[in-house]
Motif scaffolding. Structure first.
Motif, PDB file in Angstrom:
ATOM      1  N   VAL A 283       0.839  -1.204   0.000  1.00 10.26           N
ATOM      2  CA  VAL A 283       0.000   0.000   0.000  1.00 10.26           C
ATOM      3  C   VAL A 283       0.871   1.249   0.000  1.00 10.26           C
ATOM      4  O   VAL A 283       0.643   2.181  -0.788  1.00 10.26           O
ATOM      5  CB  VAL A 283      -0.970   0.018   1.205  1.00 10.26           C
ATOM      6  CG1 VAL A 283      -1.622   1.386   1.372  1.00 10.26           C
ATOM      7  CG2 VAL A 283      -2.028  -1.057   1.055  1.00 10.26           C
ATOM      8  N   MET A 284       1.876   1.294   0.843  1.00  6.35           N
ATOM      9  CA  MET A 284       2.737   2.472   0.928  1.00  6.35           C
ATOM     10  C   MET A 284       3.521   2.671  -0.374  1.00  6.35           C
ATOM     11  O   MET A 284       3.701   3.798  -0.827  1.00  6.35           O
ATOM     12  CB  MET A 284       3.667   2.376   2.129  1.00  6.35           C
ATOM     13  CG  MET A 284       2.933   2.251   3.472  1.00  6.35           C
ATOM     14  SD  MET A 284       1.510   3.367   3.687  1.00  6.35           S
ATOM     15  CE  MET A 284       2.349   4.903   3.977  1.00  6.35           C
ATOM     16  N   ALA A 285       3.966   1.589  -1.003  1.00  4.51           N
ATOM     17  CA  ALA A 285       4.674   1.690  -2.286  1.00  4.51           C
ATOM     18  C   ALA A 285       3.746   2.233  -3.373  1.00  4.51           C
ATOM     19  O   ALA A 285       4.145   3.077  -4.178  1.00  4.51           O
ATOM     20  CB  ALA A 285       5.246   0.332  -2.684  1.00  4.51           C
ATOM     21  N   VAL A 286       2.509   1.762  -3.390  1.00  3.16           N
ATOM     22  CA  VAL A 286       1.535   2.246  -4.362  1.00  3.16           C
ATOM     23  C   VAL A 286       1.289   3.738  -4.160  1.00  3.16           C
ATOM     24  O   VAL A 286       1.314   4.523  -5.122  1.00  3.16           O
ATOM     25  CB  VAL A 286       0.214   1.451  -4.266  1.00  3.16           C
ATOM     26  CG1 VAL A 286      -0.929   2.182  -4.950  1.00  3.16           C
ATOM     27  CG2 VAL A 286       0.390   0.057  -4.841  1.00  3.16           C
ATOM     28  N   LEU A 287       1.054   4.150  -2.925  1.00  2.00           N
ATOM     29  CA  LEU A 287       0.787   5.569  -2.661  1.00  2.00           C
ATOM     30  C   LEU A 287       1.987   6.431  -3.042  1.00  2.00           C
ATOM     31  O   LEU A 287       1.822   7.523  -3.601  1.00  2.00           O
ATOM     32  CB  LEU A 287       0.399   5.783  -1.198  1.00  2.00           C
ATOM     33  CG  LEU A 287      -0.951   5.181  -0.798  1.00  2.00           C
ATOM     34  CD1 LEU A 287      -1.169   5.328   0.700  1.00  2.00           C
ATOM     35  CD2 LEU A 287      -2.096   5.812  -1.592  1.00  2.00           C
ATOM     36  N   ARG A 288       3.166   5.953  -2.764  1.00  2.00           N
ATOM     37  CA  ARG A 288       4.389   6.674  -3.125  1.00  2.00           C
ATOM     38  C   ARG A 288       4.503   6.794  -4.648  1.00  2.00           C
ATOM     39  O   ARG A 288       4.757   7.866  -5.186  1.00  2.00           O
ATOM     40  CB  ARG A 288       5.593   5.935  -2.555  1.00  2.00           C
ATOM     41  CG  ARG A 288       6.726   6.768  -2.098  1.00  2.00           C
ATOM     42  CD  ARG A 288       7.867   5.994  -1.428  1.00  2.00           C
ATOM     43  NE  ARG A 288       7.953   4.562  -1.623  1.00  2.00           N
ATOM     44  CZ  ARG A 288       7.571   3.647  -0.736  1.00  2.00           C
ATOM     45  NH1 ARG A 288       7.056   4.003   0.438  1.00  2.00           N
ATOM     46  NH2 ARG A 288       7.691   2.361  -0.993  1.00  2.00           N
ATOM     47  N   ASP A 289       4.311   5.679  -5.337  1.00  2.00           N
ATOM     48  CA  ASP A 289       4.421   5.678  -6.794  1.00  2.00           C
ATOM     49  C   ASP A 289       3.337   6.526  -7.448  1.00  2.00           C
ATOM     50  O   ASP A 289       3.610   7.238  -8.413  1.00  2.00           O
ATOM     51  CB  ASP A 289       4.323   4.252  -7.349  1.00  2.00           C
ATOM     52  CG  ASP A 289       5.587   3.441  -7.173  1.00  2.00           C
ATOM     53  OD1 ASP A 289       6.570   3.944  -6.589  1.00  2.00           O
ATOM     54  OD2 ASP A 289       5.590   2.282  -7.628  1.00  2.00           O
ATOM     55  N   ALA A 290       2.114   6.439  -6.941  1.00  2.00           N
ATOM     56  CA  ALA A 290       0.994   7.182  -7.535  1.00  2.00           C
ATOM     57  C   ALA A 290       1.179   8.679  -7.337  1.00  2.00           C
ATOM     58  O   ALA A 290       0.846   9.475  -8.219  1.00  2.00           O
ATOM     59  CB  ALA A 290      -0.332   6.722  -6.933  1.00  2.00           C
ATOM     60  N   GLY A 291       1.680   9.069  -6.180  1.00  2.00           N
ATOM     61  CA  GLY A 291       1.941  10.471  -5.916  1.00  2.00           C
ATOM     62  C   GLY A 291       0.710  11.344  -5.758  1.00  2.00           C
ATOM     63  O   GLY A 291       0.804  12.569  -5.800  1.00  2.00           O
ATOM     64  N   LYS A 292      -0.437  10.720  -5.582  1.00  2.00           N
ATOM     65  CA  LYS A 292      -1.678  11.477  -5.380  1.00  2.00           C
ATOM     66  C   LYS A 292      -2.693  10.574  -4.698  1.00  2.00           C
ATOM     67  O   LYS A 292      -2.511   9.354  -4.640  1.00  2.00           O
ATOM     68  CB  LYS A 292      -2.217  11.990  -6.708  1.00  2.00           C
ATOM     69  CG  LYS A 292      -2.629  10.900  -7.675  1.00  2.00           C
ATOM     70  CD  LYS A 292      -3.152  11.504  -8.961  1.00  2.00           C
ATOM     71  CE  LYS A 292      -3.690  10.447  -9.889  1.00  2.00           C
ATOM     72  NZ  LYS A 292      -4.278  11.030 -11.067  1.00  2.00           N
ATOM     73  N   PRO A 293      -3.754  11.163  -4.170  1.00  2.00           N
ATOM     74  CA  PRO A 293      -4.763  10.340  -3.497  1.00  2.00           C
ATOM     75  C   PRO A 293      -5.387   9.310  -4.445  1.00  2.00           C
ATOM     76  O   PRO A 293      -5.568   9.574  -5.631  1.00  2.00           O
ATOM     77  CB  PRO A 293      -5.812  11.364  -3.041  1.00  2.00           C
ATOM     78  CG  PRO A 293      -5.065  12.654  -2.958  1.00  2.00           C
ATOM     79  CD  PRO A 293      -4.051  12.593  -4.070  1.00  2.00           C
ATOM     80  N   LEU A 294      -5.681   8.155  -3.891  1.00  2.00           N
ATOM     81  CA  LEU A 294      -6.327   7.084  -4.634  1.00  2.00           C
ATOM     82  C   LEU A 294      -7.571   6.622  -3.891  1.00  2.00           C
ATOM     83  O   LEU A 294      -7.632   6.702  -2.667  1.00  2.00           O
ATOM     84  CB  LEU A 294      -5.380   5.892  -4.794  1.00  2.00           C
ATOM     85  CG  LEU A 294      -4.110   6.111  -5.605  1.00  2.00           C
ATOM     86  CD1 LEU A 294      -3.238   4.857  -5.554  1.00  2.00           C
ATOM     87  CD2 LEU A 294      -4.423   6.484  -7.042  1.00  2.00           C
ATOM     88  N   ALA A 295      -8.524   6.115  -4.625  1.00  2.00           N
ATOM     89  CA  ALA A 295      -9.726   5.509  -4.051  1.00  2.00           C
ATOM     90  C   ALA A 295      -9.561   3.994  -4.084  1.00  2.00           C
ATOM     91  O   ALA A 295      -8.680   3.465  -4.772  1.00  2.00           O
ATOM     92  CB  ALA A 295     -10.958   5.920  -4.848  1.00  2.00           C
ATOM     93  N   LEU A 296     -10.394   3.305  -3.338  1.00  2.00           N
ATOM     94  CA  LEU A 296     -10.455   1.845  -3.403  1.00  2.00           C
ATOM     95  C   LEU A 296     -11.758   1.382  -2.801  1.00  2.00           C
ATOM     96  O   LEU A 296     -12.428   2.131  -2.085  1.00  2.00           O
ATOM     97  CB  LEU A 296      -9.272   1.188  -2.693  1.00  2.00           C
ATOM     98  CG  LEU A 296      -9.095   1.406  -1.186  1.00  2.00           C
ATOM     99  CD1 LEU A 296      -9.904   0.404  -0.376  1.00  2.00           C
ATOM    100  CD2 LEU A 296      -7.636   1.272  -0.831  1.00  2.00           C
ATOM    101  N   ASP A 297     -12.138   0.157  -3.121  1.00  2.00           N
ATOM    102  CA  ASP A 297     -13.335  -0.466  -2.565  1.00  2.00           C
ATOM    103  C   ASP A 297     -12.909  -1.651  -1.711  1.00  2.00           C
ATOM    104  O   ASP A 297     -12.031  -2.414  -2.107  1.00  2.00           O
ATOM    105  CB  ASP A 297     -14.262  -0.986  -3.666  1.00  2.00           C
ATOM    106  CG  ASP A 297     -14.817   0.107  -4.563  1.00  2.00           C
ATOM    107  OD1 ASP A 297     -14.778   1.292  -4.171  1.00  2.00           O
ATOM    108  OD2 ASP A 297     -15.284  -0.226  -5.668  1.00  2.00           O
ATOM    109  N   VAL A 298     -13.567  -1.805  -0.550  1.00  2.00           N
ATOM    110  CA  VAL A 298     -13.335  -2.941   0.330  1.00  2.00           C
ATOM    111  C   VAL A 298     -14.682  -3.599   0.588  1.00  2.00           C
ATOM    112  O   VAL A 298     -15.616  -2.930   1.056  1.00  2.00           O
ATOM    113  CB  VAL A 298     -12.711  -2.503   1.677  1.00  2.00           C
ATOM    114  CG1 VAL A 298     -12.585  -3.688   2.619  1.00  2.00           C
ATOM    115  CG2 VAL A 298     -11.374  -1.840   1.465  1.00  2.00           C
TER     116      VAL A 298
END
Length: 148
Positions: free
Chosen positions: A91-106
């Protein structure tokens, strides 16, 4: 642990990880009968539309994540490696790579995943109901989350 981009040689390993972990996800949400293997559904569910990251431990795939410009779309960890920080690292790698807020469904009922995302700074912004992505014969509800 090493997090790296997906390689085509990872396909069988991510199928194994997905299929083992998806069973837990669906059972927690009361949808055990909705299971379909990644090999059958990955392409139609947009797996390869995502940027894919793989977590490796001692040369073996332990988990993977996928994201698009707007959404964290995939996160699965090998159940034998649950609660070892792999999901959080992905999760932290994804957020770092994306560089912006992301949405998701759980999926509603998946308390472990919800706790992970909330502890990583996501907040619940909505709860929705509809057809289960990838197996539309099943109805499901999900929390919609957004990162900071």
């Amino acid at each position: 642990m090493h997090i790296r981009p997906y390689q085509t040689t990872d396909w069988q390993a991510i199928c194994r990880v997905h299929d083992a972990a998806r069973v837990y996800e669906l059972e927690a949400s009361g949808l055990a009968d909705a299971f379909l293997p990644l090999e059958e559904t990955g392409a139609q569910e947009g797996l390869f539309d995502a940027t894919l990251l793989v977590a490796e431990i001692d040369g073996a795939v332990a988990g993977f994540a996928g994201y698009t410009d707007e959404e964290l779309t995939w996160l699965y960890v090998d159940p034998v490696r649950f609660r070892q920080g792999i999901g959080r690292a992905l999760v932290m790698a994804v957020l770092r790579d994306a560089g912006k807020p992301l949405a998701l469904d759980v999926l509603t009922g998946n308390a472990a995943a919800l706790a992970l995302y909330l502890s990583a700074g996501f907040t619940i912004i909505d709860t929705i109901s509809g057809k289960l992505a990838g197996n539309e014969q099943f109805a499901a509800s999900a929390h919609v989350l957004r990162s900071a």
